[in-house]
Design a protein around this motif. Sequence first.
Motif, short mmCIF file in Angstrom:
data_model
loop_
_atom_site.label_atom_id
_atom_site.label_comp_id
_atom_site.label_asym_id
_atom_site.label_seq_id
_atom_site.Cartn_x
_atom_site.Cartn_y
_atom_site.Cartn_z
N ALA A 5 -6.72 -7.65 5.86
CA ALA A 5 -6.35 -9.00 5.45
C ALA A 5 -5.97 -9.06 3.97
O ALA A 5 -4.93 -9.65 3.62
N PRO A 6 -6.75 -8.44 3.05
CA PRO A 6 -6.33 -8.47 1.64
C PRO A 6 -4.97 -7.82 1.40
O PRO A 6 -4.19 -8.30 0.59
N ASP A 7 -4.69 -6.74 2.11
CA ASP A 7 -3.38 -6.09 1.97
C ASP A 7 -2.26 -7.02 2.42
O ASP A 7 -1.18 -7.06 1.82
N GLN A 14 4.14 -10.45 -2.65
CA GLN A 14 5.39 -9.71 -2.82
C GLN A 14 6.58 -10.52 -2.31
O GLN A 14 7.64 -10.55 -2.94
N VAL A 15 6.40 -11.16 -1.17
CA VAL A 15 7.48 -11.99 -0.62
C VAL A 15 7.78 -13.14 -1.57
O VAL A 15 8.94 -13.42 -1.88
N SER A 28 8.46 -11.85 7.54
CA SER A 28 8.71 -11.31 6.19
C SER A 28 7.45 -10.67 5.62
O SER A 28 7.52 -9.62 4.96
N VAL A 29 6.30 -11.26 5.89
CA VAL A 29 5.04 -10.69 5.40
C VAL A 29 4.72 -9.40 6.14
O VAL A 29 4.30 -8.41 5.53
N ALA A 30 4.94 -9.38 7.44
CA ALA A 30 4.71 -8.16 8.22
C ALA A 30 5.58 -7.02 7.69
O ALA A 30 5.10 -5.88 7.54
N ALA A 31 6.83 -7.31 7.39
CA ALA A 31 7.72 -6.28 6.86
C ALA A 31 7.23 -5.78 5.50
O ALA A 31 7.20 -4.57 5.24
N ALA A 33 4.20 -5.82 4.37
CA ALA A 33 2.91 -5.13 4.53
C ALA A 33 3.03 -3.89 5.41
O ALA A 33 2.07 -3.15 5.56
N ASP A 34 4.20 -3.72 6.02
CA ASP A 34 4.43 -2.61 6.94
C ASP A 34 3.44 -2.64 8.11
O ASP A 34 2.81 -1.63 8.45
N VAL A 35 3.31 -3.83 8.69
CA VAL A 35 2.45 -4.03 9.87
C VAL A 35 3.23 -4.85 10.88
O VAL A 35 4.30 -5.39 10.59
N SER A 36 2.66 -5.01 12.05
CA SER A 36 3.32 -5.83 13.07
C SER A 36 3.08 -7.32 12.77
O SER A 36 2.12 -7.68 12.10
N VAL A 37 3.97 -8.14 13.30
CA VAL A 37 3.80 -9.59 13.18
C VAL A 37 2.47 -9.99 13.80
O VAL A 37 1.75 -10.84 13.27
N GLY A 38 2.13 -9.35 14.91
CA GLY A 38 0.87 -9.64 15.58
C GLY A 38 -0.34 -9.38 14.70
O GLY A 38 -1.33 -10.13 14.75
#
Length: 167
Positions: A5-7, A14-15, A28-31, A33-38
């Motif tokens: 969550a902090p990451d 950053q966004v 945009s946040v998932a991208a 953070a390099d994680v999935s939208v889920g």
Amino acid sequence: MRSSAPDILVAVWQVIATRGIDAVSFRSVAAAADVSVGRVQHHFPTRTGLIRAAARHMIDSASEAFPETDARTLLTHPFSGAEGRRSGTAVYYAFVAASATDPEIRRTLRDARAGVSEALAREVGKSAATRLLALAEGLTLHIHLGMLTSAAAQTLMGEALDACRRE
């Protein structure tokens, strides 16, 4: 890959820093953070909650980085290297702007400022603390806009703090 969550909250910053608060979305946040939208939605079910959590995390991170300390450090920490940290200032001011319509963000920022004000008041008194905080905010904005250097702001704040201590 960052997935805590902090990451994810840092990815929100950053966004905001690169595209503005209106660009904050799960995608945009998932991208960033390099994680999935889920994964983002798992931690933060709503966009509003995501933005509010990011504002709270920014305040908490600043509190951890600058635990209760002397008045000069409390007032001038945003100046140090401010020209090179415009993104942090931009994110903070994006949250300030969002506070105009979001009472929870407004409360988060107000409570943080109240804590700083109380710490300053112990050293210089309540009235002087209020004046100095207002000056610090204005100087930070001037640095961000390129109207003042960090060094000049440090000098002005030092003069104001010394004057308050003589009162």
